[in-house]
Design an enzyme around this catalytic site. Structure first.
Site, PDB file in Angstrom:
ATOM      1  NE  ARG A  69      -5.287  35.578 -14.203  1.00 46.20           N
ATOM      2  CZ  ARG A  69      -6.744  36.503 -14.770  1.00 46.20           C
ATOM      3  NH1 ARG A  69      -7.088  36.317 -15.700  1.00 46.20           N
ATOM      4  NH2 ARG A  69      -6.624  37.670 -13.328  1.00 46.20           N
ATOM      5  CD  GLN A 117      13.116  35.174 -10.618  1.00 48.18           C
ATOM      6  OE1 GLN A 117      13.485  36.405  -9.808  1.00 48.18           O
ATOM      7  NE2 GLN A 117      14.585  35.182 -11.834  1.00 48.18           N
ATOM      8  CD  GLU A 141      -3.313   0.762   2.144  1.00 44.91           C
ATOM      9  OE1 GLU A 141      -3.882   0.042   2.009  1.00 44.91           O
ATOM     10  OE2 GLU A 141      -3.239   1.930   3.409  1.00 44.91           O
TER      11      GLU A 141
END
Length: 387
Positions: free
Chosen positions: A267, A278, A241
């Site tokens: 955008r 940056q 798991e």
């Protein structure tokens, strides 16, 4: 040192992504019938029984191939809760039967578990025994040719829809590592009942509830492994798991990372794409670095599991790295979307789904304890000397 998956495994991944995008679309609200429909479809695709040996109807995948499959499922299926349920079924419940079941038990349950006909749940956590799994209060006492189970389990994934329960109970309370025994209990067995489905913050597509045992009699033929081997069985299932389940998060992270890169390219603010700033570009690079580092740790752990090593450090480090990276990537994805990030969408969904990853399969703090113990850094405490 080869970091590339085989062409066959890459082809399998692509197939799983296409299947998940086409067949495993996320419903507006959880619906049991739709969940079972998708489960049967995933079973026909070989996903819920990928590690089951071919002799019992499975695909016989090793840990690396299973991780690749779960990564593809996490990428293609936007319902990370559903992918989580598939992984919990396979690695925490089915693999114990594969590795510790008798031939009769394997023939009886594995074909249906691998085909999607049956759904399995693993019952371990209790209200007062989460991290301290050796102090379970659920008791298994001898009752004729079987055992009587009495107790209460909580946070049990798949329990509201489960057909088969893998149950850890104390046959020797206070017996430590050899005090637990594992049982396979079928739904509908008198004395077994399941509570109301939880309303959770994350992983909403994965049904979870409490499970109660009140004089539930289980025959000897449904003991998994030998009496007293429960802790060993649980430890083995957790290796699977903590390694392969978390590959689903790698896929979900990559999906959100890709969409985030596309968003910051498109955008615009102040007349330029925000990706040119940056502060934004560096955050995206950090997201990518965390994802890549976590992915390498996970596949290294999967390779060790496939090779049959007894490594305890690899799965623990992979679990920590993937879960922490998923949470941070979710936060970054929300931040870079601005106000859109707090609206219903994949960024906020990843964040909600990632938060539980630091808790289940052993909290990240417990994983660090496991690593420290493997390094010999936390030996048993010595009792104070009397003066």
């Amino acid at each position: 040192m080869d970091f590339d998956l085989s062409p066959e495994t890459e082809e399998m991944r692509d197939m799983v992504v296409r299947f998940a995008q086409r067949e495993l679309t996320t419903p507006a609200e959880f619906d049991t019938e739709d969940f079972r429909r998708r489960w049967r479809s995933a079973g026909q695709q070989g996903l819920v029984g990928s590690c089951v040996p071919r002799a019992y109807g499975g695909s016989g995948l090793d840990a690396v191939e299973a991780a690749a499959t779960m990564e593809a499922l996490g990428f293609g299926c936007e319902d990370t809760g559903f992918a989580f349920s598939v992984a919990a079924h396979l690695f925490a419940a089915v693999m114990p039967v594969v590795e510790f079941g008798t031939e009769e038990q394997k023939k009886r349950w594995l074909p249906a578990l691998g085909s999607g006909e049956l759904i399995a749940a693993h019952c371990i956590t209790e209200p007062e025994a989460g991290s301290d799994t050796l102090r379970l209060r659920t008791r298994a006492t001898r009752d004729g040719a079987g055992y009587r189970l009495d107790g209460h389990k909580c946070f049990t994934t798949n329990s509201p829809v489960a057909d088969l329960f893998i149950v850890q109970a104390a046959t020797d309370p206070g017996g430590g590592f050899f005090g637990l025994t594992t049982f396979v209990v079928e739904a509908g067995t008198p004395g077994l009942s399941v509570g109301q489905r939880y309303d959770k913050v994350g992983l909403r597509g994965s049904p979870m509830a409490d499970v109660y045992f009140d004089g539930c009699v289980v025959p000897d033929t449904q003991v998994l492994g030998a009496e007293g081997s429960g802790a060993a069985i649980f430890s083995c299932s957790m290796k699977w798991e903590r390694t392969c389940l978390f590959a689903a998060y790698l896929g979900a992270m990559k999906r959100v990372l890709d969409s985030t890169v596309a968003h910051v390219r498109e955008r615009e603010q102040f007349g330029t794409p925000i990706g040119a700033f940056q502060a934004v570009s560096h955050r995206v690079v950090d997201m990518m670095a965390r994802h890549e580092a976590a992915r390498l740790l996970l596949y290294k752990a999967a390779r060790g599991l496939a090779d049959g090593t007894d490594d305890e450090i690899g799965p623990a480090l992979a679990k920590i790295a993937v879960s922490e990276a998923a949470v941070q990537l979710g936060l970054d994805a929300v931040q870079l979307r601005g106000a859109l990030g707090v609206l219903d969408g994949e960024a906020e969904c990843l964040l909600r789904d990632a938060l539980p990853a630091r808790i289940f399969s052993g909290t990240n703090e417990i994983q660090k304890n496991n690593v420290a113990r493997a390094l010999g850094l936390n030996p048993p405490r010595r009792s104070a000397k009397r003066r």
